[in-house]
Structure formats: C-alpha cells, structure tokens
Design a protein around this motif. Structure first.
Motif, PDB file in Angstrom:
ATOM      1  N   PHE A 187      16.478  -5.398  -9.154  1.00  0.00           N
ATOM      2  CA  PHE A 187      16.271  -6.343  -7.847  1.00  0.00           C
ATOM      3  C   PHE A 187      16.944  -5.674  -6.607  1.00  0.00           C
ATOM      4  N   TRP A 188      17.924  -4.701  -6.758  1.00  0.00           N
ATOM      5  CA  TRP A 188      18.592  -4.015  -5.543  1.00  0.00           C
ATOM      6  C   TRP A 188      17.350  -2.962  -5.066  1.00  0.00           C
ATOM      7  N   THR A 189      16.656  -2.547  -5.980  1.00  0.00           N
ATOM      8  CA  THR A 189      15.545  -1.526  -5.417  1.00  0.00           C
ATOM      9  C   THR A 189      14.579  -2.111  -4.759  1.00  0.00           C
ATOM     10  N   ASN A 190      14.055  -3.234  -5.348  1.00  0.00           N
ATOM     11  CA  ASN A 190      13.089  -4.022  -4.692  1.00  0.00           C
ATOM     12  C   ASN A 190      13.188  -4.388  -3.340  1.00  0.00           C
ATOM     13  N   LEU A 191      14.562  -4.882  -3.057  1.00  0.00           N
ATOM     14  CA  LEU A 191      15.012  -5.505  -1.948  1.00  0.00           C
ATOM     15  C   LEU A 191      15.513  -4.570  -0.957  1.00  0.00           C
ATOM     16  N   VAL A 192      16.129  -3.328  -1.382  1.00  0.00           N
ATOM     17  CA  VAL A 192      16.356  -2.255  -0.553  1.00  0.00           C
ATOM     18  C   VAL A 192      15.276  -1.574  -0.121  1.00  0.00           C
ATOM     19  N   ARG A 193      14.195  -1.390  -0.750  1.00  0.00           N
ATOM     20  CA  ARG A 193      12.781  -0.970  -0.305  1.00  0.00           C
ATOM     21  C   ARG A 193      12.143  -1.777   0.755  1.00  0.00           C
ATOM     22  N   ASN A 194      12.330  -2.920   0.762  1.00  0.00           N
ATOM     23  CA  ASN A 194      12.016  -3.801   1.762  1.00  0.00           C
ATOM     24  C   ASN A 194      12.584  -3.625   3.164  1.00  0.00           C
ATOM     25  N   LYS A 195      13.807  -3.166   3.034  1.00  0.00           N
ATOM     26  CA  LYS A 195      14.805  -2.826   4.057  1.00  0.00           C
ATOM     27  C   LYS A 195      14.493  -1.592   4.848  1.00  0.00           C
ATOM     28  N   GLY A 196      13.511  -0.929   4.144  1.00  0.00           N
ATOM     29  CA  GLY A 196      13.255   0.471   4.880  1.00  0.00           C
ATOM     30  C   GLY A 196      14.043   1.627   5.035  1.00  0.00           C
ATOM     31  N   ALA A 197      14.887   1.583   3.534  1.00  0.00           N
ATOM     32  CA  ALA A 197      16.190   2.605   3.449  1.00  0.00           C
ATOM     33  C   ALA A 197      15.581   3.748   2.137  1.00  0.00           C
ATOM     34  N   LYS A 198      16.081   4.828   2.379  1.00  0.00           N
ATOM     35  CA  LYS A 198      15.667   5.811   1.263  1.00  0.00           C
ATOM     36  C   LYS A 198      16.597   5.296   0.278  1.00  0.00           C
ATOM     37  N   ILE A 199      16.154   5.265  -1.054  1.00  0.00           N
ATOM     38  CA  ILE A 199      16.906   4.989  -2.286  1.00  0.00           C
ATOM     39  C   ILE A 199      16.880   6.085  -3.287  1.00  0.00           C
ATOM     40  N   ILE A 200      18.286   6.516  -3.435  1.00  0.00           N
ATOM     41  CA  ILE A 200      18.373   7.280  -4.870  1.00  0.00           C
ATOM     42  C   ILE A 200      18.987   6.283  -5.822  1.00  0.00           C
ATOM     43  N   GLN A 201      18.180   6.386  -7.078  1.00  0.00           N
ATOM     44  CA  GLN A 201      18.635   5.542  -8.259  1.00  0.00           C
ATOM     45  C   GLN A 201      19.280   6.196  -9.374  1.00  0.00           C
ATOM     46  N   VAL A 202      20.287   5.930  -9.941  1.00  0.00           N
ATOM     47  CA  VAL A 202      21.022   6.314 -11.052  1.00  0.00           C
ATOM     48  C   VAL A 202      20.986   5.506 -12.373  1.00  0.00           C
ATOM     49  N   ASP A 203      20.741   6.068 -13.542  1.00  0.00           N
ATOM     50  CA  ASP A 203      21.012   5.362 -14.625  1.00  0.00           C
ATOM     51  C   ASP A 203      20.949   6.429 -15.908  1.00  0.00           C
ATOM     52  N   ILE A 204      21.052   6.083 -17.054  1.00  0.00           N
ATOM     53  CA  ILE A 204      21.086   6.902 -18.117  1.00  0.00           C
ATOM     54  C   ILE A 204      19.856   6.629 -19.094  1.00  0.00           C
ATOM     55  N   LYS A 205      19.149   5.684 -18.546  1.00  0.00           N
ATOM     56  CA  LYS A 205      17.876   5.193 -19.287  1.00  0.00           C
ATOM     57  C   LYS A 205      16.544   5.807 -18.545  1.00  0.00           C
ATOM     58  N   GLN A 206      15.794   6.693 -19.453  1.00  0.00           N
ATOM     59  CA  GLN A 206      14.747   7.185 -18.446  1.00  0.00           C
ATOM     60  C   GLN A 206      13.722   6.046 -18.228  1.00  0.00           C
ATOM     61  N   ASP A 207      13.273   5.263 -19.201  1.00  0.00           N
ATOM     62  CA  ASP A 207      12.344   4.063 -18.980  1.00  0.00           C
ATOM     63  C   ASP A 207      12.694   3.171 -17.803  1.00  0.00           C
ATOM     64  N   ARG A 208      14.102   2.857 -17.741  1.00  0.00           N
ATOM     65  CA  ARG A 208      14.621   2.029 -16.493  1.00  0.00           C
ATOM     66  C   ARG A 208      14.400   2.863 -15.205  1.00  0.00           C
ATOM     67  N   LEU A 209      14.433   4.248 -15.205  1.00  0.00           N
ATOM     68  CA  LEU A 209      14.344   4.953 -13.854  1.00  0.00           C
ATOM     69  C   LEU A 209      12.973   5.072 -13.508  1.00  0.00           C
ATOM     70  N   ASP A 210      11.973   5.004 -14.629  1.00  0.00           N
ATOM     71  CA  ASP A 210      10.592   5.055 -14.453  1.00  0.00           C
ATOM     72  C   ASP A 210      10.280   3.709 -13.550  1.00  0.00           C
ATOM     73  N   LEU A 211      10.901   2.606 -13.868  1.00  0.00           N
ATOM     74  CA  LEU A 211      10.573   1.421 -13.224  1.00  0.00           C
ATOM     75  C   LEU A 211      11.177   1.436 -11.812  1.00  0.00           C
ATOM     76  N   ALA A 212      12.240   2.064 -11.828  1.00  0.00           N
ATOM     77  CA  ALA A 212      13.055   2.000 -10.276  1.00  0.00           C
ATOM     78  C   ALA A 212      12.036   2.846  -9.582  1.00  0.00           C
ATOM     79  N   LYS A 213      11.267   3.895 -10.080  1.00  0.00           N
ATOM     80  CA  LYS A 213      10.444   4.691  -9.194  1.00  0.00           C
ATOM     81  C   LYS A 213       9.295   3.875  -8.926  1.00  0.00           C
ATOM     82  N   LYS A 214       8.717   3.301  -9.919  1.00  0.00           N
ATOM     83  CA  LYS A 214       7.593   2.340  -9.494  1.00  0.00           C
ATOM     84  C   LYS A 214       7.852   1.288  -8.247  1.00  0.00           C
ATOM     85  N   LEU A 215       9.265   0.774  -8.362  1.00  0.00           N
ATOM     86  CA  LEU A 215       9.675  -0.149  -7.440  1.00  0.00           C
ATOM     87  C   LEU A 215       9.761   0.344  -6.027  1.00  0.00           C
ATOM     88  N   GLY A 216       9.919   1.673  -5.960  1.00  0.00           N
ATOM     89  CA  GLY A 216      10.114   2.323  -4.543  1.00  0.00           C
ATOM     90  C   GLY A 216      11.233   3.240  -4.582  1.00  0.00           C
TER      91      GLY A 216
END
Ligand SMILES: [Zn+2]
Ligand SMILES: [Zn+2]
Length: 352
Positions: A187-216
């Motif tokens: 949800f953070w990814t989705n909202l921060v993308r709406n704010k026009g910021a660059k996003i670096i996302q960190v996790d240990i699960k690749q499938d979730r990072l793939d979703l983060a990528k999809k969300l921006g």
C-alpha cells in the motif's frame, strides 16, 4: 425480532485455534446498526494474533472472540435513534471509533484517543456497529458500481497507510526507501508512487518484490542477496547520500534499526510497522544529533483518513487486483488460514 437467531462465525480461542461455530446474531440497541457481512479481508495483524504464543492480546481482544477486523457489507437493521441510513445500503465499517470528546480527539489526534471503541469480529455473517463508529463517520456508505465489497474492505489498512504517508512529507522527486513488501508495504508503494517519488523497495521474498515492481517501485532489493543492505540502498540514492524518507513497514526492532541508517542527513524516518509491545531499539546518538534525523512513529488512523482512503479506492487510484489475491467462502476456513499463515497471496477476501 425472533428470539433465537444464529450465524456461522470463525471463533478465535487462542493461538492457532480458530474454528467455525454457530453463534447468536448480535442484538443491537436503539443507537446501533446491524450490518450483513458481504466481504471480510485478511490482514497481517490477524496473522500476528493467530501465531502469537502465550496470552498477551490487546485489551479489546478477549478470546473466545470472532476473528478478523476488515469488512464491508449491507445495512440489515437500524436502531430507532439512528437517522440518515437505509436498510440494504452498502457500507464500509472501520474497526474502531474515537470518542470525539477526550483531549486527543479535540486536538485532532484521534488515533491516540483515550476511550477508543474497538469493534472486531468480521469473519462471520453479521456485525453489530456501535454508536461510536457511526457518530465519528467511520461507517462509510459507498457505491457498488464503483467498488466491490472486497475492495471496500481494504479501506481499513489503506487508511492507516494513508496517514503514515501524509505524515512523511514526501515531495515530488524525493527518494523513498520502503522496507517490507507485504500488504502494508505494498500500500505504501501504491501511495508513494501517486506522490511522484522514486521508490526503493526492500524485502526477502522475491514474489512480493515482483508485485512492488508492478505497483511502481523503481528499484527492488532482495535483502537475502545483499551483503550490506544499508549500503545497497544508499548506492541507489543520489551521490549515495541515503534516502530522503526511510520507511519501515514490517514491525521488527532489527529492521527499525537498519531503516534509520538508510536515511540521508536531515532525512525523515517513519517507523510504521508495529513491533511487539515490550521490544526496544538502540540508536547511535550522533546519527540522531549530528545528522539531524527526524524519526516518527505513526499508529492506526483517523476518520479523516478513513474517508480519504475510500475516496482513493472509489476513484480507482489503488491497484486493488494486486491486493486481493483470492476470494474464499467462510466455510473454507482451513484454506483461508493456510493463506494467512503461509503468506500465500496478499489478502484473501472472505465471502460468507
Ligand atoms: Zn487490518
Ligand atoms: Zn477520544
């Protein structure tokens, strides 16, 4: 009303002990509303409670109790003293309502309310809505042409993240690191993308990072693949100085500490994920003093953000299909709990 009315409910008796039972449909008083549950969504908080050993629960959570806290449904019965609603009306029902009278409510800090009314128990067929939730505006009607019931149920977690984002002063062109890509991190990814910021996302699960990528998310980093995740994040910021805003959306004291080290001088750190109540962290004093960090904690949400969250959902600003990964019937409780415990998908929508 007939004297005996029962409903199916997922009853929480203790850790890893949630079973389907018949229980009485709640009776309402003249100031309350009864809602027929159309969708309840699963949440990381439910997972924590389900797995937490021992008997330390929040004061409002007293087993045996019906599980779950995210819900949208239809108004089924209205107390005599309540006006402005109709039977059959689709509504989102928040899991709490501030008193509107205490010091914190008066200064607009409703999430710190001294007499907040919690109302959990959504994995069932009917939900009693207390007066406190109705009068503060935390039961919000919506248009089913714009939102499904399962989508409307996302208002609860989204409203919490929305308050977290609004308190972080994110500007266009800022670099934001988000630690965690579970439902809340995404949800953070989705909202921060709406704010026009660059996003670096960190996790240990690749499938979730793939979703983060999809969300921006612009950069995704798997902490398992990095020798030094703090340095890896900094390497993706301008001049390697660190993130303008560093967010922790997991709730582990260890990641709180690493998140603080990812911020640039003068940056803002939002420790958003809720760790166990008795835990503590240590902070290097020069980091805080000479680097002039701003470290904030944000808990829960307020009626203002509940309304804003449902507006965002209705205006299709949230990629809901990424968040609701499966629809299951309440009778399929074993599968629902398996999804929850083993983090299969992001959120399951439970349709009674
Ligand atoms: Zn939740
Ligand atoms: Zn209050």
């Amino acid at each position: 009303m007939s004297a005996k009315r029962t409903m199916r409910a997922a009853m929480f008796h203790g850790p890893k002990n949630v079973v389907l039972e018949d229980t009485e449909i709640p009776l309402i008083n003249d100031d309350e509303i009864l809602v027929k549950v159309k969708a309840a969504t699963t949440c990381g908080t439910d997972r924590k409670l389900y797995l937490r050993p021992g008997k330390k629960y929040p004061s409002y959570f007293k087993p045996p109790t019906i599980f779950g806290h995210e819900i949208a449904g239809e108004i089924y019965e209205i107390g005599k003293n309540v006006s402005g609603y109709e039977v059959g009306q689709p509504v989102f029902v928040h899991d709490s309502g501030p008193c509107l009278k205490c010091f914190y409510c008066k200064i607009g800090r409703h999430s710190l309310c001294e007499n907040i009314t919690w109302n959990w128990g959504t994995w069932t067929e009917y939900l009693r809505v207390p007066k406190e939730i109705i009068q503060c505006g935390n039961m919000v009607p919506f248009d089913t042409k714009k939102l499904s019931f399962a989508e409307a149920a996302l208002t609860e977690p989204l409203s919490c993240v929305l308050m977290g984002v609004e308190r972080s002063n994110i500007g266009l062109g800022d670099t934001v690191v988000i630690n965690g890509a579970g439902p809340i991190g995404l949800f953070w990814t989705n909202l921060v993308r709406n704010k026009g910021a660059k996003i670096i996302q960190v996790d240990i699960k690749q499938d979730r990072l793939d979703l983060a990528k999809k969300l921006g998310a612009d950069i995704v980093l798997n902490a398992k693949d990095e020798q030094d995740i703090i340095q890896a994040v900094k390497d993706h910021t301008d001049e390697g100085r660190g993130a303008d805003i560093a967010v922790e959306a997991i709730g582990y004291p260890e990641t709180w500490e690493t998140t603080i080290k990812m911020a640039r001088k003068g940056g803002l750190v939002n420790l958003f994920g809720g760790p166990p109540p008795t835990s503590s962290i240590s902070i290097n004093t020069s980091l805080l003093h000479y680097n002039e960090l701003t470290i904030i904690g944000v808990f829960h949400t307020t009626p203002r953000y509940v309304q804003a969250a449902i507006n965002l959902l209705a205006n299709r600003k949230i990629n809901t299909d990424i968040f609701i990964t499966e629809h299951l019937k309440l009778d399929e409780l074993d599968k629902i709990l398996d999804n929850l415990v083993n983090q299969k998908g992001i959120k399951t929508a439970i349709i009674p």
